[in-house]
Write a protein that holds these residues in place. Sequence first.
Motif, short mmCIF file in Angstrom:
data_model
loop_
_atom_site.label_atom_id
_atom_site.label_comp_id
_atom_site.label_asym_id
_atom_site.label_seq_id
_atom_site.Cartn_x
_atom_site.Cartn_y
_atom_site.Cartn_z
N GLY A 166 0.81 -1.20 0.00
CA GLY A 166 0.00 0.00 0.00
C GLY A 166 0.84 1.25 0.00
N GLU A 180 2.07 3.24 -3.11
CA GLU A 180 1.16 4.17 -3.81
C GLU A 180 1.27 4.04 -5.33
OE1 GLU A 180 0.07 7.82 -1.35
OE2 GLU A 180 2.23 7.61 -1.05
N PHE A 188 1.92 1.29 -8.01
CA PHE A 188 0.84 0.63 -8.74
C PHE A 188 1.15 0.53 -10.23
CE2 PHE A 188 -3.50 0.67 -10.69
CZ PHE A 188 -3.86 -0.60 -10.26
N LEU A 244 1.75 -7.26 -13.84
CA LEU A 244 0.55 -8.07 -14.13
C LEU A 244 0.38 -8.23 -15.64
CD1 LEU A 244 -2.08 -6.81 -11.52
CD2 LEU A 244 -0.82 -8.97 -11.54
N ILE A 279 -6.91 -12.14 -12.45
CA ILE A 279 -5.87 -11.11 -12.59
C ILE A 279 -6.50 -9.73 -12.49
CG2 ILE A 279 -4.24 -10.08 -14.22
CD1 ILE A 279 -3.43 -12.92 -15.00
N LEU A 316 -9.16 -9.07 -10.85
CA LEU A 316 -9.50 -8.94 -9.44
C LEU A 316 -8.27 -8.50 -8.63
CD1 LEU A 316 -12.09 -9.79 -7.70
CD2 LEU A 316 -10.67 -11.71 -6.99
N LEU A 317 -7.13 -9.14 -8.93
CA LEU A 317 -5.89 -8.77 -8.24
C LEU A 317 -5.54 -7.32 -8.51
CD1 LEU A 317 -3.43 -11.79 -8.75
CD2 LEU A 317 -4.55 -11.06 -6.64
N ALA A 318 -5.65 -6.93 -9.78
CA ALA A 318 -5.33 -5.54 -10.14
C ALA A 318 -6.23 -4.58 -9.37
CB ALA A 318 -5.48 -5.34 -11.65
N ARG A 378 -7.69 -5.14 -6.48
CA ARG A 378 -7.28 -5.16 -5.08
C ARG A 378 -6.02 -4.30 -4.87
NH1 ARG A 378 -8.10 -5.57 0.33
NH2 ARG A 378 -6.24 -6.41 1.35
N LEU A 379 -5.09 -4.42 -5.79
CA LEU A 379 -3.85 -3.67 -5.65
C LEU A 379 -4.09 -2.18 -5.85
CD1 LEU A 379 -1.60 -6.30 -7.39
CD2 LEU A 379 -1.36 -5.53 -5.03
N TRP A 380 -5.00 -1.87 -6.75
CA TRP A 380 -5.36 -0.46 -6.94
C TRP A 380 -5.95 0.08 -5.63
CZ3 TRP A 380 -10.43 1.47 -6.68
CH2 TRP A 380 -10.55 2.83 -7.00
N LEU A 419 -5.38 -1.05 -2.58
CA LEU A 419 -4.33 -0.92 -1.57
C LEU A 419 -3.41 0.27 -1.86
CD1 LEU A 419 -2.84 -4.51 -0.93
CD2 LEU A 419 -4.03 -3.06 0.71
N GLN A 420 -3.01 0.38 -3.12
CA GLN A 420 -1.94 1.32 -3.42
C GLN A 420 -2.44 2.71 -3.77
OE1 GLN A 420 0.36 -1.27 -6.35
NE2 GLN A 420 1.92 -0.73 -4.83
#
Lengths: 373, 627
Positions: free
Chosen positions: A241, A244, A279, A286, B29, B31-33, B35-37, B39-40
Amino acid sequence: MIDRVISSRGPDSFEWRFVAIIGAILSLGLLSIYSVTHAQPGGGLPLYARQMLWVVMGGAAFLVMLVFDYHKIARLSYLLYVIALVLLAVVLIVGKTSRGAQRWFPIGPFAFQPAEFAKVVLILVLASYYANSAREGWRQRVVLPGLIMAPGLLLILKQPDLGSGLSFLAIYVAMLLVVGVRSKALGILLLLALMLFPFAWEVMWGALHDYQRERILTFVNPAYDPGGKGYHGLQSRIAIGSGELLGKGLYGGTQSQLKFLPEGHTDFVFAVFAEEWGFLGVLLLLALFLGLIMLSMEIASRAKDVLGALLAAGVIAMIGFSMVINIGMTAGIFPIVGIPLPLMSYGGSAIVTTMAALGLLVNIKRRRLTLFY
Amino acid sequence: MLDLSPQQDELRELQRRLTILKIGLLLVIVLLAFRLWHLQVREGQYYRDLSENNRTRSVILEPARGLIYDRNGVLLANNVPSFNLYVTLEDVTDRERLIKRLVGLIGLDEARLRKRLSERGAKLLPRKLKGGLTLREAALIESHRLDLPGVMVQAESQRNYPARLTASHLLGYVGEVSGDQLEKPEFGDLHQGSIVGQYGVEHTYDRFLRGRAGQKVIEADALGHEKRTVEVQKPEAGDDLYLTIDLRLQKLAEDLLGEEAGAIVAMDPATGEVLALASRPAFDPNVLSRELTPKQWEEIVQDEGHPLTNRATQGQYPPGSTFKIVMAVAALETNTIDPTTTIRCVGSYPFGRRLYKDWKEGGHGTMVLSQAIIDSCDVFFYTIGQRMGIEAIASYANQFGLGRETGIELPSERLGIVPSPAWKEKARNEPWLPGETISASIGQGYLTVTPLQMTNLIATVGNNGVSFRPRLIRAVMERATGRLQELPHVARDRLAIKPETLALIQHALAGVVTEGTARRAKSSLVTIAGKTGTAQTVAARPGPEQDLPKKLRDHAWFISYAPTVAPRIAVTVLVEHMGHGGSAAAPLAKQLIETFIKLTPHEPVIAESGSPVGSPMTVMVQQGPHD
């Protein structure tokens, strides 16, 4: 026609896009490992240098798997599977114990993890089984391959290595889905699973070590936190997190550099990467993984025979599953089960076997046109 | 061209089913993206804040240091609870304010505090500011903790020496590991603020006593104070030591010296075990093991009495007449004289343009070697020294262990000097003068020894030429295994000296006590053999001894063993500036020996009536039984 034959020997047959993506993911992994471990004191070869050595060996495995016709390799699959089972059994007796699990054969300064090897062999053995059987009825489709997989799975769970065990199951289920299960067979399977679940859970749960149970319990209920086992998950989420959008820059990850994040070079390498690259970096990674999967899918769907298609499907399942579970656990959506991120986490056995599996994919692609010779 | 066999058909179908896998993976994938969005990007700021104030801290848990006992299990060093003050720089918001508060609250030295805070080291690891806080100070800090972010008081153990000044040189003291020490590999597992032995046995056996530090990971609140323990790795206590020292003898030896500067060493000749090793003036290791202010430290170092010097192993004194033992052995072994050779002493010995005086005006008359030892006749030894030459003297002195380390387990043992022409050429770049051989013959001049070396020498004589490495450690109690490991005795040397020679010397040394210069050491409890010595501190003296200022007066020596047959104890007494060995040193040795005999009355110690002195025949075979 002539054009296609020529092109089969040209650049396209080797699939440079494929190799470029693999190279890019490996490089990002090496950078992250270097970032967390370069400042660590300690004798011997530093971890990033060792990983480079593994990548070179993985490259060799990639080429070996590419050179021989995959049909020939598949013919050895049962023999290889027996070898894998023997190794899995022997490691329980003489293997190196670390944090309560017996998973490695020490080879000089390195360690060989037979479970990683067994995963690739499982793909080979299931693919050759399906290719050579009539695939009629649920017995031949579900039960027999299940029996083939079971001894390996049990030996892995005995170590215990929950992550590799789940990968084993995932490979089996994915290949089963591709082979196709009739609704009746699927129904019976589900029923059986439901009936066996309490029993299996009992066995599985009993086979788990305290730290694994705690990890799972912590995930199910974050308030359950004896001795702060949720700590790893929390530190990992903080690392990701706090990256960012743009990241903290290479070597700038305070979480990982200050050692708040445990296992920064192995299971949690993604958190290190996400902290330092942000990100945007995560999207890039990804995309690379997605590209790898899509190219592999193309290979699978253009394979000239069932064996090739199933082999490709197994490899995709193995890599895709590991990637999804690993990133998911570092991001806090799955429990921490200890699965490495393919091509990125430190670990010789995983790197070499993953690259060998990818070599197999290119092999399938190369041979698909020989049909027309 | 396309082969549309059933098998190909099935392949196509199978390949269509790959789409399930494809869509499944694509979905996950995405879904992961997402989730990461989340979080980050969405919660990025929140996590960034968390990471910047990451509230886990690692605290080092100091191990309990091993205990030290005397040979009978009497406690010499242990640990008592103490409050130590730590600060974690990461949590300090305002350094100046912190310094002001701490100086104001508990009177810390400001310059020292500043230095400590600016030292290099991890910001996240607590660093020690002060050890040994009083309960009041600890309470003051605790009650102001809201005002002192990053500061914490940790209860740890403090080294304690219950016998205070007793055996201080031997035990040594502990202190924080220094920056220089931390660079060395043997301190590799230590960290800033670790306590290590800095002197004495605490230093030499630190690797046993030290133990292994543990670690505690805590979650700190916003002020850096402990909120919750995340993980604990327990420290491992160090091993316990059992010394060879008998505390009763040690105390007596120190009391015998009293206010005088000097050293007393008692040793078991048959094993090399040191029973007492006293040096005065002493220091209080309890004080030195706490943190000293530079001023306190300066006071100790500049003390004229040099309390930190272990006079038994580091004090280098001319041996005076005690050296005549070496002279006598050398003369007999080199066949310079035989036991019947007579030399006439007229009270002085002319050599070159100088007249070398005997201590007895008018001289001792004509005498043989054993009588010369008993009466400590200087002229006799001037004469044989002159006949032998300095090389032979130096060679036998070296054989007796002078001029080299005894190998005792104490830091910075001094060697003394056995002079020779080669030594003088090297050390002073001057040629050897013949007159210097004369001085060396009665243990004066450049010749210097330590009391421990002389103890070793007299023990070797009493033990028929076999010498042991002096040792202080009897056994180590391993905490990890609970086993008591006894350390073996190490025989160091067997001197290549004829038994007749040793027998004659032993006989004469017994005579020194019964009829010679050490009559004041004569005991009704036990037979004692020994040799007195009076070491001149200055060559030329302006007037009679008693008129001299004390610091110019002679040092008194007495080296001895008892009983004369199968000796069980060897004792050296050196008292600085107290004049004659016979009057100032010998009575002290007698008291110590008698006490030892009373404390350990295991065997008959008085020889058969008639001859209190062991005859040459009976001393031939002896291996001292000891406790």
